[in-house]
Design an enzyme around this catalytic site. Structure first.
Site, PDB file in Angstrom:
ATOM      1  N   ARG A  82     -25.627  10.096 -63.944  1.00 40.01           N
ATOM      2  CA  ARG A  82     -24.264   9.828 -63.487  1.00 40.01           C
ATOM      3  C   ARG A  82     -23.353   9.617 -64.695  1.00 40.01           C
ATOM      4  NH1 ARG A  82     -23.395   7.251 -57.906  1.00 40.01           N
ATOM      5  NH2 ARG A  82     -21.411   8.299 -57.534  1.00 40.01           N
ATOM      6  N   ARG A 183     -41.611  19.401 -42.355  1.00 41.25           N
ATOM      7  CA  ARG A 183     -40.435  20.096 -42.900  1.00 41.25           C
ATOM      8  C   ARG A 183     -40.563  21.608 -42.709  1.00 41.25           C
ATOM      9  NH1 ARG A 183     -36.386  19.698 -46.704  1.00 41.25           N
ATOM     10  NH2 ARG A 183     -36.264  17.498 -46.298  1.00 41.25           N
TER      11      ARG A 183
HETATM   12  O1  F6P Z   1     -42.768  15.765 -47.467  1.00 38.46           O
HETATM   13  C1  F6P Z   1     -43.059  14.722 -46.634  1.00 38.46           C
HETATM   14  C2  F6P Z   1     -41.872  14.297 -45.825  1.00 38.46           C
HETATM   15  O2  F6P Z   1     -42.405  13.341 -44.980  1.00 38.46           O
HETATM   16  C3  F6P Z   1     -41.133  15.395 -45.056  1.00 38.46           C
HETATM   17  O3  F6P Z   1     -41.703  15.710 -43.822  1.00 38.46           O
HETATM   18  C4  F6P Z   1     -39.769  14.782 -44.897  1.00 38.46           C
HETATM   19  O4  F6P Z   1     -38.801  15.790 -44.681  1.00 38.46           O
HETATM   20  C5  F6P Z   1     -39.588  14.080 -46.179  1.00 38.46           C
HETATM   21  O5  F6P Z   1     -40.872  13.679 -46.597  1.00 38.46           O
HETATM   22  C6  F6P Z   1     -38.652  12.890 -46.105  1.00 38.46           C
HETATM   23  O6  F6P Z   1     -38.539  12.330 -47.372  1.00 38.46           O
HETATM   24  P1  F6P Z   1     -37.550  11.129 -47.800  1.00 38.46           P
HETATM   25  O7  F6P Z   1     -38.451  10.028 -48.242  1.00 38.46           O
HETATM   26  O8  F6P Z   1     -36.738  11.669 -48.903  1.00 38.46           O
HETATM   27  O9  F6P Z   1     -36.752  10.720 -46.596  1.00 38.46           O
END
Ligand code: F6P
Length: 355
Positions: A82, A183
């Site tokens: 940043r 995902r």
């Molecule tokens: O990759 C694992 C996962 O659980 C995905 O299914 C999901 O989109 C992502 O992590 C969410 O991650 P964050 O912790 O950034 O919300």
């Protein structure tokens, strides 16, 4: 020999088991082991490299999370910073990272991560760091391995949730929509949905038609089954449509459960509720399967280092754990094969897949 361990990306149950397996296997060989805290942050910004000895890994096999901490924003090739005016810039800090590795006398790195972290690990290998990867994700979508650790625990959590939702769905004659993680791949939705007796399962691999979903619910209604359970993976999308994002800048998925629920309520007139399981699926104590797989992966990674097979990832290839090139694992995400017996089983059980 001095090896380092890092955990990157979203946490997954079984991470601590991997760390314990690797540390004990290293100590068994008379090697030293250190942990880099918070992905690569610990080397780049804070010098938080911690000694991992027998005491450091005592009593952690059954614990969720990672004793090393993790981050989903720590790519050393695209380090975000940043500026005083509030804007962000990205810069490549891998030369600094490599220098820090050398200064700390680290001979090899065990990088535990999902596709994003393994991609970084592979690029570090190409820049000269001797790396061995360990596949981690609850989504189970890393290629080349039959399973990643964390997946089994996440499926268990999702199945428990679906089991519990049945009582409210049935008592109130409602449709309950459960949004689970996944995902690019629908493994969690498919396995928990079948095991939890869902009526509809929507996965990223099969674009859905909401009319087919409603037909299934109305068919049940006519048969005297006045409730339905719909399991939807966060990455599922309607035919011709796109995935639902709650944070487009960071590509954070979310919202498909509500969209599906609203359409069902509108089209069938049935009272419908949504439950987003979210990060609950990443938490908690790992199942026996994930603990054992984690310990096996950790110990195997040390054996692979001893053999000098760098640039590889340990993969579950029953009955063995074998090293495969990280590049091979990353070539294609492991999605649910549409001709698999699990998909056939869902269809044979009368579960709608929305197509
Ligand atoms: O990759 C694992 C996962 O659980 C995905 O299914 C999901 O989109 C992502 O992590 C969410 O991650 P964050 O912790 O950034 O919300």
């Amino acid at each position: 020999m001095r090896i380092a361990i890092s955990t990157g990306g979203g946490d997954a149950p079984g991470l601590n088991a991997v760390i314990r397996g690797a540390v004990l296997a290293a100590i068994h060989r008379g090697w030293e082991c250190v942990g880099i805290r918070r992905g690569y942050d610990g080397l780049l910004d804070e010098d938080r490299v911690v000694t991992l000895d027998v005491n450091a890994v005592r009593g952690i096999t059954h614990l969720g999370g990672t004793i090393l901490g993790s981050t989903t924003r720590g790519d050393p090739f695209r380090w975000r910073e940043r500026l005083p005016d509030g804007s962000w810039i990205e810069r490549d800090r891998t030369d600094e990272l490599i220098a820090a590795f050398r200064t700390k006398g680290i001979d090899a790195l065990i990088a535990i991560g999902g596709d994003g972290s393994l991609r970084i690990a592979h690029r570090l290998f190409e820049k000269g760091i001797p790396v061995v990867g360990v596949p981690k994700t609850i989504d189970n979508d890393v290629g080349g391995t039959v399973s990643t650790f964390g997946f089994d625990t996440a499926v268990q959590t999702a199945t428990d949730a679906i089991d519990k939702l049945h009582s409210t769905a049935e008592s109130h004659e409602r449709v309950m929509v459960v949004e689970v993680m996944g995902r690019h791949a629908g493994w969690i939705a498919l396995h928990s949905g079948i095991s939890g007796s869902a009526d509809v399962i929507l996965i990223p691999e099969i674009p859905f038609d909401i009319r087919k979903v409603c037909e299934k619910i109305q068919r049940r209604e006519r048969e005297g089954r006045h409730f339905s359970i719909v399991v939807v993976a966060e990455g599922a999308a309607p035919k011709g449509g796109t995935v639902s994002l709650i944070d487009p800048e960071h590509e954070r998925l979310g919202g498909i459960g509500d969209k599906v629920a609203n359409s069902i309520q509108e089209m069938t007139g049935k009272e419908t509720r949504t439950l987003v399981l979210g990060h609950l699926q990443r938490g908690g104590s790992p199942t026996t399967f994930d603990r054992l797989l984690g310990l096996r992966f950790g110990a195997a990674a040390v054996r692979v280092i001893a053999e000098g097979k760098f640039g590889t990832m340990v993969a579950l290839r029953p009955p063995a754990i074998a090293p495969i090139p990280i590049a091979e694992a990353l070539a294609m995400p492991k999605v649910v094969p549409l001709d698999s017996d699990t998909i056939a089983t869902a269809r044979d059980l009368g579960i709608s897949l929305g197509d």
